[in-house]
Design an enzyme around this catalytic site. Structure first.
Site, short mmCIF file in Angstrom:
data_model
loop_
_atom_site.label_atom_id
_atom_site.label_comp_id
_atom_site.label_asym_id
_atom_site.label_seq_id
_atom_site.Cartn_x
_atom_site.Cartn_y
_atom_site.Cartn_z
N ASP A 82 0.82 -1.21 0.00
CA ASP A 82 0.00 0.00 0.00
C ASP A 82 0.86 1.27 0.00
O ASP A 82 1.86 1.35 0.71
CB ASP A 82 -0.89 -0.04 1.26
CG ASP A 82 -2.17 0.75 1.07
OD1 ASP A 82 -2.62 0.89 -0.07
OD2 ASP A 82 -2.73 1.21 2.09
N HIS A 83 0.44 2.26 -0.77
CA HIS A 83 1.05 3.60 -0.75
C HIS A 83 2.57 3.60 -0.78
O HIS A 83 3.21 4.22 0.08
CB HIS A 83 0.61 4.38 0.50
CG HIS A 83 -0.78 4.89 0.40
ND1 HIS A 83 -1.15 5.93 -0.41
CD2 HIS A 83 -1.91 4.48 1.02
CE1 HIS A 83 -2.44 6.15 -0.28
NE2 HIS A 83 -2.93 5.28 0.57
N HIS A 181 -7.36 9.16 5.46
CA HIS A 181 -6.78 8.14 6.34
C HIS A 181 -6.94 8.58 7.79
O HIS A 181 -7.11 9.76 8.07
CB HIS A 181 -5.29 7.97 6.01
CG HIS A 181 -5.05 7.50 4.62
ND1 HIS A 181 -4.23 8.16 3.75
CD2 HIS A 181 -5.52 6.43 3.96
CE1 HIS A 181 -4.20 7.51 2.61
NE2 HIS A 181 -4.98 6.45 2.69
N VAL A 238 -9.25 -0.64 4.57
CA VAL A 238 -9.53 -0.48 6.00
C VAL A 238 -8.21 -0.69 6.74
O VAL A 238 -7.65 -1.78 6.72
CB VAL A 238 -10.57 -1.50 6.49
CG1 VAL A 238 -10.80 -1.34 7.99
CG2 VAL A 238 -11.88 -1.36 5.72
N THR A 240 -6.92 1.93 9.76
CA THR A 240 -6.91 2.50 11.11
C THR A 240 -7.75 1.67 12.09
O THR A 240 -7.33 1.44 13.23
CB THR A 240 -7.44 3.95 11.06
OG1 THR A 240 -6.65 4.67 10.12
CG2 THR A 240 -7.37 4.62 12.41
ZN LIG Z 1 -4.72 4.87 1.44
#
Ligand SMILES: [Zn+2]
Length: 291
Positions: A82-83, A181, A238, A240
């Protein structure tokens, strides 16, 4: 089926109008809990890690655990990085065995975003059956490498979308449309659904070419999630919430059992609460029985 990239999962999900959950994990216990919950519901799933846990745990370790769990699972399971803002690290993820890579060059100018995204797409497609997610515009909030202030977040420009997809060959698109986020400052975050729908219609006609990704799932009301799915969103991230669940369940267990020194019991408590959390998302996503 078990080990899959995200593209094939999400084209089916988009056609049938449900979403596949993409859950960020930082530990083995979470990965097991998320996969087991999806096995129980016969639902497809995307496990994802951001760059910090990938570096801390080691991508080879994460991939080995993923492969072990996914190969014996009777459902499709994708492993997504991710990212990732570093093109070289994106390539390392693909080499290590991640099956979907997000190259996040959304902070760069448009042409540089295209250049970096295309470089990762070309590399991953040449290497094997690995799909790639790109981002246009900026998701608000905090992701481990990426920090922006929510009200400065710049939304995805629909006029750039087709050129971005055509010039990069990217498999999945995350358009920034106001999700964030972390924890939303308000119960009703301002989301540009019309922009999202417009982008979906531009990109996908009768044939689904490029599935759309919704970042910042934690804290979105159920009707928002359902609206995203109705408008064509098929991957919802999903992160956090699972972090909060892990920390809160750990505190609760330790407070209730202050004299106990059995870490396995803390793990079991975390696993159970994580499973319950994931069951809830599976209902919202409508993906039960879709594996
Ligand atoms: Zn993100």
């Amino acid at each position: 089926m078990s080990i899959v990239n995200a593209r094939e999962l999400l084209i089916k999900a988009t056609q049938e109008r449900y979403a596949v959950g993409a859950f960020n994990i930082t530990s083995l216990v979470q990965m097991e809990a998320v996969i087991e919950a999806h096995i129980d519901c016969k639902a497809p799933v995307i496990i994802q890690t951001s760059v910090a846990p990938a570096k801390f745990l080691g991508m080879n370790v994460l991939v080995a655990i993923y492969r072990t769990l996914a190969e014996s699972a009777p459902i499709p399971v994708c492993l997504h990085l991710d990212h990732c803002t570093d093109v070289a690290y994106c390539k390392k993820g693909a080499e290590a065995g991640y099956t979907n890579i997000m190259v996040d060059a959304s902070k760069q100018h448009f042409d540089e975003n295209i250049r970096q995204t295309k470089e990762v797409v070309d590399y991953c497609h040449a290497l094997g059956d690995i799909s790639v997610e790109g981002e246009l515009g900026t998701v608000g909030g905090v992701e481990d490498q990426v920090r922006v202030v929510e009200n400065e977040a710049e939304l995805c420009n629909p006029d750039q979308v087709l050129a971005f997809i055509e010039r990069t060959g990217v498999d999945l698109l995350a358009p920034a449309i106001g999700t964030a986020h972390g924890i939303y400052a308000t119960r009703n975050p301002k989301i540009d659904f019309e922009r999202f729908k417009k982008i979906f219609d531009l990109v996908n006609g009768e044939t689904i070419r490029t599935p759309l990704v919704v970042h910042g799932g934690t804290g979105l009301p159920r009707d928002y999630v359902e609206r995203f799915i109705a408008y064509g969103g098929s991957k919802v991230n999903v992160s956090t919430e699972l972090k909060h669940v892990l920390i809160d369940a750990t505190y609760q267990y330790m407070n209730a059992h202050p004299k106990e020194y059995d870490p396995g019991k803390i793990d079991r408590a975390v696993k159970e609460v994580t499973r319950q959390t994931v069951f809830n998302w599976i209902e919202w996503f409508g993906c039960r029985g879709k594996a």
